[in-house]
Design an enzyme around this catalytic site. Sequence first.
Site, PDB file in Angstrom:
ATOM      1  N   LYS A 143       1.079  -1.587  -0.072  1.00 48.00           N
ATOM      2  CA  LYS A 143       0.267  -0.347  -0.605  1.00 48.00           C
ATOM      3  C   LYS A 143       1.050   1.271  -0.183  1.00 48.00           C
ATOM      4  O   LYS A 143       2.211   1.285   0.064  1.00 48.00           O
ATOM      5  CB  LYS A 143      -0.886  -0.173   1.562  1.00 48.00           C
ATOM      6  CG  LYS A 143      -0.452  -0.305   2.583  1.00 48.00           C
ATOM      7  CD  LYS A 143      -0.927   0.115   3.471  1.00 48.00           C
ATOM      8  CE  LYS A 143      -0.296  -0.075   4.411  1.00 48.00           C
ATOM      9  NZ  LYS A 143      -0.948   0.485   6.104  1.00 48.00           N
ATOM     10  N   ARG A 187     -10.376   0.259  15.193  1.00 51.93           N
ATOM     11  CA  ARG A 187     -10.466   1.637  13.704  1.00 51.93           C
ATOM     12  C   ARG A 187     -10.823   0.391  13.325  1.00 51.93           C
ATOM     13  O   ARG A 187     -12.457   0.365  13.077  1.00 51.93           O
ATOM     14  CB  ARG A 187      -8.571   1.436  13.848  1.00 51.93           C
ATOM     15  CG  ARG A 187      -8.191   2.597  12.954  1.00 51.93           C
ATOM     16  CD  ARG A 187      -6.547   2.640  12.398  1.00 51.93           C
ATOM     17  NE  ARG A 187      -6.469   1.168  11.620  1.00 51.93           N
ATOM     18  CZ  ARG A 187      -5.261   1.189  11.061  1.00 51.93           C
ATOM     19  NH1 ARG A 187      -3.772   1.902  11.643  1.00 51.93           N
ATOM     20  NH2 ARG A 187      -4.482  -0.161  11.204  1.00 51.93           N
ATOM     21  N   TYR A 215      14.966  30.538   7.037  1.00 52.83           N
ATOM     22  CA  TYR A 215      14.261  31.859   8.103  1.00 52.83           C
ATOM     23  C   TYR A 215      14.085  32.073   9.393  1.00 52.83           C
ATOM     24  O   TYR A 215      14.268  30.900   9.798  1.00 52.83           O
ATOM     25  CB  TYR A 215      12.107  31.289   7.681  1.00 52.83           C
ATOM     26  CG  TYR A 215      12.088  30.779   6.403  1.00 52.83           C
ATOM     27  CD1 TYR A 215      12.319  32.706   5.372  1.00 52.83           C
ATOM     28  CD2 TYR A 215      11.554  30.276   5.389  1.00 52.83           C
ATOM     29  CE1 TYR A 215      11.524  32.900   4.550  1.00 52.83           C
ATOM     30  CE2 TYR A 215      10.716  30.189   4.249  1.00 52.83           C
ATOM     31  CZ  TYR A 215      11.475  31.657   3.941  1.00 52.83           C
ATOM     32  OH  TYR A 215      11.055  32.266   2.388  1.00 52.83           O
ATOM     33  N   MET A 257      10.524  25.324   2.663  1.00 56.84           N
ATOM     34  CA  MET A 257       9.906  24.606   0.879  1.00 56.84           C
ATOM     35  C   MET A 257      10.388  24.030  -0.150  1.00 56.84           C
ATOM     36  O   MET A 257      10.156  23.015  -0.695  1.00 56.84           O
ATOM     37  CB  MET A 257       8.709  25.425   0.233  1.00 56.84           C
ATOM     38  CG  MET A 257       8.323  24.578  -0.679  1.00 56.84           C
ATOM     39  SD  MET A 257       6.462  25.894  -1.443  1.00 56.84           S
ATOM     40  CE  MET A 257       5.520  26.408   0.047  1.00 56.84           C
TER      41      MET A 257
END
Length: 379
Positions: free
Chosen positions: A36, A134, A266, A314
Amino acid sequence: MTENERAEIVVDLDAIAANTAVLRAHVGRPLMAVVKADGYGHGLVPAARAALAGGADALGVTVLEEALALRAAGVTAPVLSWQHVPGADYAAALRADVELSVNAEWALAEVVAAARATGTTARVHLFVDTGLSREGATPADWPGLVEAAARAQDDGAVEVTGLWSHLAYADAPTHPTIAAQVAVFEEATAVARAAGLTAARRHLANSAATLALPDTWYDLVRPGVAVYGLDPLGGDPADHGLRPAMTVRARVALTKRVPAGTGVSYGHTHHTTAETNLALVPVGYADGVPRAGGNRAPVLAAGARRTIAGRVCMDQFVLDLGDDVAAPGDEVVLWGPGDAGEPTAQDWADAVDTIHYELVTRVGGRFARRHTGTAGVLS
């Protein structure tokens, strides 16, 4: 990497095959390799073929799109898909010979309708919630689901081929919930057997249980992350004969010499303590590099381990190399098997307080992915 590649994920298919073979030999019974989430970030179809080459008996995926993609690629091995919402295209799944997990009577009714519409017999695995809270039918709802499945089997609409559940604490092998879940699973399978579902194979073990909990192996095991060479118990994969299949690397895009006291990235959360060399690495959180790795996560660059300097952006992050020298184009390894001193996915997980599952499945974005090795490769 070729000259034009900015960054790449390299996947060793032979490692996936070898890991699968190790796990299959360890348990001595059928193994369903879970592929998966795009093969845990390793590539759905190549990972599936490599696992099958290593001896996997079946494949497991979450959503129908994954199962149908395997069939479209020519994979003919048994495939189980287990997470569906109302209105799922069960007809397409049945026409493609995909086995389906069912955990509620409404879902069974939809599968039965699709079987009748397509003139097929649906092979289903019934999922019981043994304590993870779940997916899965609760113990209270389980008898009704079993009875409905038994009726559908008698009518020829379905064949119940599996009874299964999932463990909450398999990565802590002595946790008391394991015995409690096994007890609930035993009771649930007894209910199913009493209803006539005697041919269904039982499966409970994920990667951690496959490695450490023989009492949970039953008729089939379902390893996922261990197939890709990562230790679900948080240790050294080599202790289990496993090898990580993924290496994540990039190229230096820019270097510069800056004075002491220079703020980096940053928010200037890193300041240089002396005149130093900075290296810019052109990958960031848009590519799946965790932003939390700023000032914490390790890489291998300029011949040594480094910690990312300042915030991950980013599209990029920065390394403080001190007086060591790098040049544009030099390789930076984020994680890999660890053979050459590079960090591992487990090292990153420890640094950013997550699990290696998240790291290997989230990395991507603008990384190129390249497969090496020959396992499962079609000639």
